[in-house]
Design a protein around this motif. Structure first.
Motif, PDB file in Angstrom:
ATOM      1  N   ILE A  10       0.850  -1.196   0.000  1.00 43.63           N
ATOM      2  CA  ILE A  10       0.000   0.000   0.000  1.00 43.63           C
ATOM      3  C   ILE A  10       0.886   1.247   0.000  1.00 43.63           C
ATOM      4  CG2 ILE A  10      -1.947  -1.127   1.126  1.00 43.63           C
ATOM      5  CD1 ILE A  10      -1.047   0.114   3.764  1.00 43.63           C
ATOM      6  N   THR A  11       0.462   2.252  -0.743  1.00 47.99           N
ATOM      7  CA  THR A  11       1.219   3.498  -0.839  1.00 47.99           C
ATOM      8  C   THR A  11       0.260   4.671  -0.724  1.00 47.99           C
ATOM      9  OG1 THR A  11       2.756   2.413  -2.378  1.00 47.99           O
ATOM     10  CG2 THR A  11       2.893   4.809  -2.198  1.00 47.99           C
ATOM     11  N   SER A  12       0.485   5.515   0.256  1.00 51.71           N
ATOM     12  CA  SER A  12      -0.360   6.705   0.406  1.00 51.71           C
ATOM     13  C   SER A  12       0.011   7.726  -0.665  1.00 51.71           C
ATOM     14  CB  SER A  12      -0.191   7.306   1.804  1.00 51.71           C
ATOM     15  OG  SER A  12       1.156   7.731   1.991  1.00 51.71           O
ATOM     16  N   GLY A  13      -0.727   8.816  -0.730  1.00 51.96           N
ATOM     17  CA  GLY A  13      -0.450   9.845  -1.727  1.00 51.96           C
ATOM     18  C   GLY A  13       0.676  10.776  -1.293  1.00 51.96           C
ATOM     19  N   LYS A  14       1.450  11.239  -2.261  1.00 46.89           N
ATOM     20  CA  LYS A  14       2.508  12.220  -1.995  1.00 46.89           C
ATOM     21  C   LYS A  14       1.872  13.584  -1.743  1.00 46.89           C
ATOM     22  CE  LYS A  14       6.313  14.694  -4.255  1.00 46.89           C
ATOM     23  NZ  LYS A  14       5.676  16.005  -4.017  1.00 46.89           N
ATOM     24  N   GLY A  15       2.459  14.339  -0.838  1.00 44.21           N
ATOM     25  CA  GLY A  15       1.989  15.705  -0.615  1.00 44.21           C
ATOM     26  C   GLY A  15       2.357  16.593  -1.792  1.00 44.21           C
ATOM     27  N   GLY A  16       1.469  17.505  -2.139  1.00 40.70           N
ATOM     28  CA  GLY A  16       1.742  18.433  -3.244  1.00 40.70           C
ATOM     29  C   GLY A  16       2.836  19.426  -2.873  1.00 40.70           C
ATOM     30  N   ASP A  17       3.613  19.860  -3.849  1.00 40.76           N
ATOM     31  CA  ASP A  17       4.678  20.835  -3.602  1.00 40.76           C
ATOM     32  C   ASP A  17       4.110  22.241  -3.433  1.00 40.76           C
ATOM     33  OD1 ASP A  17       6.504  18.803  -3.931  1.00 40.76           O
ATOM     34  OD2 ASP A  17       6.847  19.222  -6.055  1.00 40.76           O
ATOM     35  N   GLY A  18       4.751  23.011  -2.559  1.00 35.80           N
ATOM     36  CA  GLY A  18       4.377  24.413  -2.436  1.00 35.80           C
ATOM     37  C   GLY A  18       4.750  25.165  -3.709  1.00 35.80           C
ATOM     38  N   ALA A  19       4.023  26.234  -4.005  1.00 36.27           N
ATOM     39  CA  ALA A  19       4.239  26.989  -5.251  1.00 36.27           C
ATOM     40  C   ALA A  19       5.242  28.126  -5.035  1.00 36.27           C
ATOM     41  CB  ALA A  19       2.921  27.549  -5.760  1.00 36.27           C
ATOM     42  N   VAL A  20       6.009  28.407  -6.097  1.00 32.54           N
ATOM     43  CA  VAL A  20       6.908  29.565  -6.124  1.00 32.54           C
ATOM     44  C   VAL A  20       6.336  30.546  -7.140  1.00 32.54           C
ATOM     45  CG1 VAL A  20       9.251  30.395  -6.537  1.00 32.54           C
ATOM     46  CG2 VAL A  20       8.888  28.116  -5.558  1.00 32.54           C
ATOM     47  N   THR A  21       5.561  31.493  -6.658  1.00 31.15           N
ATOM     48  CA  THR A  21       4.945  32.496  -7.545  1.00 31.15           C
ATOM     49  C   THR A  21       5.029  33.858  -6.881  1.00 31.15           C
ATOM     50  OG1 THR A  21       2.733  32.119  -6.586  1.00 31.15           O
ATOM     51  CG2 THR A  21       3.327  30.796  -8.518  1.00 31.15           C
ATOM     52  N   GLY A  41      -1.486  14.470   0.630  1.00 31.35           N
ATOM     53  CA  GLY A  41      -1.754  13.251  -0.126  1.00 31.35           C
ATOM     54  C   GLY A  41      -2.862  12.436   0.516  1.00 31.35           C
ATOM     55  N   GLY A  42      -3.497  11.578  -0.256  1.00 34.21           N
ATOM     56  CA  GLY A  42      -4.583  10.744   0.247  1.00 34.21           C
ATOM     57  C   GLY A  42      -4.093   9.637   1.162  1.00 34.21           C
ATOM     58  N   ASN A  43      -4.954   9.206   2.067  1.00 36.08           N
ATOM     59  CA  ASN A  43      -4.643   8.106   2.986  1.00 36.08           C
ATOM     60  C   ASN A  43      -5.072   6.763   2.396  1.00 36.08           C
ATOM     61  OD1 ASN A  43      -3.895  10.015   5.003  1.00 36.08           O
ATOM     62  ND2 ASN A  43      -6.027  10.214   5.628  1.00 36.08           N
ATOM     63  N   ILE A  44      -4.459   5.700   2.879  1.00 38.43           N
ATOM     64  CA  ILE A  44      -4.931   4.341   2.597  1.00 38.43           C
ATOM     65  C   ILE A  44      -5.730   3.892   3.810  1.00 38.43           C
ATOM     66  CG2 ILE A  44      -4.312   1.928   2.238  1.00 38.43           C
ATOM     67  CD1 ILE A  44      -3.610   3.427  -0.193  1.00 38.43           C
ATOM     68  N   ILE A  45      -7.010   3.561   3.591  1.00 37.96           N
ATOM     69  CA  ILE A  45      -7.911   3.216   4.689  1.00 37.96           C
ATOM     70  C   ILE A  45      -8.539   1.851   4.439  1.00 37.96           C
ATOM     71  CG2 ILE A  45      -9.951   3.918   5.998  1.00 37.96           C
ATOM     72  CD1 ILE A  45      -9.456   6.784   5.017  1.00 37.96           C
ATOM     73  N   PHE A  46      -8.417   0.949   5.416  1.00 32.11           N
ATOM     74  CA  PHE A  46      -9.090  -0.345   5.347  1.00 32.11           C
ATOM     75  C   PHE A  46     -10.450  -0.232   6.014  1.00 32.11           C
ATOM     76  CE2 PHE A  46      -4.675  -1.715   4.846  1.00 32.11           C
ATOM     77  CZ  PHE A  46      -4.795  -2.633   3.800  1.00 32.11           C
ATOM     78  N   VAL A  47     -11.458  -0.890   5.420  1.00 31.78           N
ATOM     79  CA  VAL A  47     -12.822  -0.864   5.951  1.00 31.78           C
ATOM     80  C   VAL A  47     -13.363  -2.289   5.999  1.00 31.78           C
ATOM     81  CG1 VAL A  47     -15.145   0.055   5.662  1.00 31.78           C
ATOM     82  CG2 VAL A  47     -13.191   1.409   4.907  1.00 31.78           C
ATOM     83  N   ALA A  48     -13.913  -2.686   7.144  1.00 27.87           N
ATOM     84  CA  ALA A  48     -14.509  -4.018   7.283  1.00 27.87           C
ATOM     85  C   ALA A  48     -15.899  -4.032   6.655  1.00 27.87           C
ATOM     86  CB  ALA A  48     -14.595  -4.411   8.758  1.00 27.87           C
ATOM     87  N   ASP A  49     -16.104  -4.931   5.687  1.00 30.31           N
ATOM     88  CA  ASP A  49     -17.339  -4.986   4.909  1.00 30.31           C
ATOM     89  C   ASP A  49     -18.008  -6.355   5.101  1.00 30.31           C
ATOM     90  OD1 ASP A  49     -19.320  -5.093   2.960  1.00 30.31           O
ATOM     91  OD2 ASP A  49     -18.151  -3.980   1.483  1.00 30.31           O
ATOM     92  N   LYS A  59      -5.845 -11.581  -4.416  1.00 31.78           N
ATOM     93  CA  LYS A  59      -5.045 -12.596  -5.104  1.00 31.78           C
ATOM     94  C   LYS A  59      -4.587 -12.070  -6.469  1.00 31.78           C
ATOM     95  CE  LYS A  59      -5.358 -17.400  -6.737  1.00 31.78           C
ATOM     96  NZ  LYS A  59      -4.192 -17.926  -6.035  1.00 31.78           N
ATOM     97  N   TYR A  60      -5.370 -11.157  -7.045  1.00 34.59           N
ATOM     98  CA  TYR A  60      -5.091 -10.676  -8.400  1.00 34.59           C
ATOM     99  C   TYR A  60      -4.553  -9.245  -8.436  1.00 34.59           C
ATOM    100  CZ  TYR A  60      -7.948 -14.759  -9.298  1.00 34.59           C
ATOM    101  OH  TYR A  60      -8.441 -16.027  -9.299  1.00 34.59           O
ATOM    102  N   LYS A  61      -4.734  -8.517  -7.370  1.00 28.28           N
ATOM    103  CA  LYS A  61      -4.194  -7.152  -7.317  1.00 28.28           C
ATOM    104  C   LYS A  61      -3.414  -6.996  -6.030  1.00 28.28           C
ATOM    105  CE  LYS A  61      -5.365  -2.243  -7.482  1.00 28.28           C
ATOM    106  NZ  LYS A  61      -6.426  -1.219  -7.525  1.00 28.28           N
ATOM    107  N   ARG A  62      -2.129  -6.604  -6.154  1.00 27.44           N
ATOM    108  CA  ARG A  62      -1.268  -6.572  -4.965  1.00 27.44           C
ATOM    109  C   ARG A  62      -0.801  -5.157  -4.611  1.00 27.44           C
ATOM    110  NH1 ARG A  62       3.467  -8.901  -4.542  1.00 27.44           N
ATOM    111  NH2 ARG A  62       3.121  -9.065  -2.299  1.00 27.44           N
ATOM    112  N   LYS A  63      -0.978  -4.180  -5.503  1.00 28.63           N
ATOM    113  CA  LYS A  63      -0.506  -2.829  -5.219  1.00 28.63           C
ATOM    114  C   LYS A  63      -1.685  -1.851  -5.196  1.00 28.63           C
ATOM    115  CE  LYS A  63       4.225  -3.293  -6.952  1.00 28.63           C
ATOM    116  NZ  LYS A  63       5.278  -2.711  -7.820  1.00 28.63           N
ATOM    117  N   TYR A  64      -1.709  -1.034  -4.152  1.00 27.58           N
ATOM    118  CA  TYR A  64      -2.794  -0.069  -3.966  1.00 27.58           C
ATOM    119  C   TYR A  64      -2.195   1.293  -3.648  1.00 27.58           C
ATOM    120  CZ  TYR A  64      -5.734  -4.195  -3.772  1.00 27.58           C
ATOM    121  OH  TYR A  64      -6.368  -5.374  -4.086  1.00 27.58           O
ATOM    122  N   GLU A  65      -2.622   2.323  -4.390  1.00 25.91           N
ATOM    123  CA  GLU A  65      -2.055   3.664  -4.223  1.00 25.91           C
ATOM    124  C   GLU A  65      -3.166   4.701  -4.077  1.00 25.91           C
ATOM    125  OE1 GLU A  65       0.447   4.456  -7.537  1.00 25.91           O
ATOM    126  OE2 GLU A  65       1.888   2.859  -7.086  1.00 25.91           O
TER     127      GLU A  65
END
Length: 427
Positions: A10-21, A41-49, A59-65
């Motif tokens: 699992i990979t969370s989201g990267k934070g956006g860069d500050g702007a130089v303007t 960046g976005g979080n990775i959250i598990f939910v019990a369903d 079994k078929y998908k191993r990477k989550y971003e």
């Protein structure tokens, strides 16, 4: 296919860069910095369903971003926050951090949630770096890098009553006549290779019953499918030990009883403290009354109640289910062992974030490393003297130069930070 274990990244989201303007407005000839902050960046959250039964999807998908945060914008506008990624798992899934081997959360109840990887924070725009000396900062802060980890998902069924016993003793038949479940039933070993669940409705009450696939001698050591299924017994409150009393396969029921008890105890002694009812099954096919009575005497001497049943003929089944319901209504949850959980506080507050590490590699290059150093380095505008001074000041304030000098750093030597190498010159 019943999949009860999976390993994913699992990979969370990267934070956006500050702007130089900088402000560009009429009548404001020397507009100051106005770069906005990057979004988190976005979080990775598990939910019990409750609608999921297995971990088949993993079994078929191993990477989550999760989604990255948006970069900051001019006029002090914040970047958009990255969307969280929710990953649904069955109730009863244990989420384990692979690196530490520690439990992150037991998703035991419907709707349980776990933020397993927090998104990186957005970087600050150049508006934050203005001061009395630095009037026009030409640099901003980079967003935090995403958090990546490998987690193990392990599903343990949540059932009130578990059926245990050797293969082909009638557990699946008992489940089918007691509930609306329709497990595969046949007269050969290991008809059941996956656990089956069903709901027993009695009067105005109900409970969940699980057919735990056949256990064989040596199961606690992983023989056959032992370890795959023994773990599913851990959450059950009451056990029904089904024994073939007919001797149709030349087996001795007392010997079978003792071997199953031994396997349960070898796997986890706490299983033996669970309430257990013993079902002497296939009495319709039993022709040796002495063997049946000897079995009843032996089991009762072991402190267990015996119910003479024929699952296929539905004989004695109701009495057995009544007793199981009574055990459930009087069940007292035992004190659980103290579990060492994954330390989220320590994980989120990195005590070593500001520390620097210095060493000399095999090529004679002096290396500086550090998490905050890496972040500032990624934020540096190497075409701007103010940005370079900001980086250098951080290194000096954290004792980086002194550490390198103790290692023998001299003028003209090569220093590496990240993938960037430069020659060192004294002031």
């Amino acid at each position: 296919m019943f999949v009860d274990r999976a390993e994913i990244i699992i990979t969370s989201g990267k934070g956006g860069d500050g702007a130089v303007t900088f402000r560009r407005e009429p009548y404001v000839p020397e507009g100051g910095p106005d770069g906005g902050d990057g979004g988190d960046g976005g979080n990775i959250i598990f939910v019990a369903d409750s609608n999921l039964r297995t971990l088949m999807d993993f079994k078929y998908k191993r990477k989550y971003e999760a989604e990255n945060g948006q970069n900051g914008m001019r006029r002090k506008k914040y970047g958009k926050r990255g969307r969280d990624l929710e990953i649904k798992v069955p109730i009863g899934t244990m989420i384990i951090d692979k690196e530490s081997g520690l439990l992150m959360k037991d998703m035991a109840d419907k709707g349980d949630r776990l933020v397993a990887a927090k998104g990186g924070k957005g970087g600050k725009g150049n508006v934050h770096f203005k001061n009395s000396i630095r009037q026009a900062p030409n640099f901003a802060e980079a967003g935090e890098l995403p958090k990546e980890r490998t987690v193990i998902l392990e599903l343990k069924l949540i059932a009130d009553v578990g059926l245990v016993g050797f293969p082909n003793v009638g557990k699946s038949t008992l489940l089918s006549v007691s509930t609306s479940a329709r497990p595969k039933v046949a007269n050969y070993h290991f008809t059941t290779i996956d656990p089956n669940l069903g709901v027993v409705d009695m009067y105005d009450k109900s409970f969940v019953m699980a057919d735990i696939a056949g256990i064989i001698e040596g199961a606690h050591e992983g023989m056959g499918l032992g370890l795959k299924f023994l773990k599913h017994i851990e959450r059950t409150k009451v056990l029904i030990h089904v024994v073939d009393i007919s001797g149709s396969e030349g087996r001795d029921p007392i010997d079978d009883y003792k071997k199953i008890i031994e396997e349960l105890g070898q796997y986890d002694e706490k299983l033996l403290s669970k309430p257990m009812l013993v079902a002497a099954n296939k009495i319709d096919a039993a022709c040796d009354e002495e063997r049946l009575e000897n079995f009843v005497k032996f089991v009762e001497a072991d402190g267990k109640r015996v119910f003479k049943i024929s699952a296929v003929a539905r004989q004695g089944v109701q009495e057995l289910l009544n007793a199981a319901l009574n055990e459930l209504e009087n069940y007292i949850e035992p004190e659980s062992d103290e579990i060492e959980y994954f330390d989220f506080v320590r994980d989120e507050i990195d005590e070593d974030f500001k520390k620097l590490k210095a060493y000399r590699d095999l090529d004679g290059v002096y290396v500086l490393e550090g998490k905050q150093l890496s972040k500032i380095f990624r934020s540096t505008n190497f075409n701007d003297i103010g940005s370079m001074r900001y980086l250098y000041k951080f290194i000096v304030d954290r004792g980086g130069i002194k550490m390198l000098e103790k290692l023998g750093l001299k003028e003209g030597d090569t220093v590496r930070i990240e993938d960037y190498e430069f020659e060192y010159y004294e002031d």
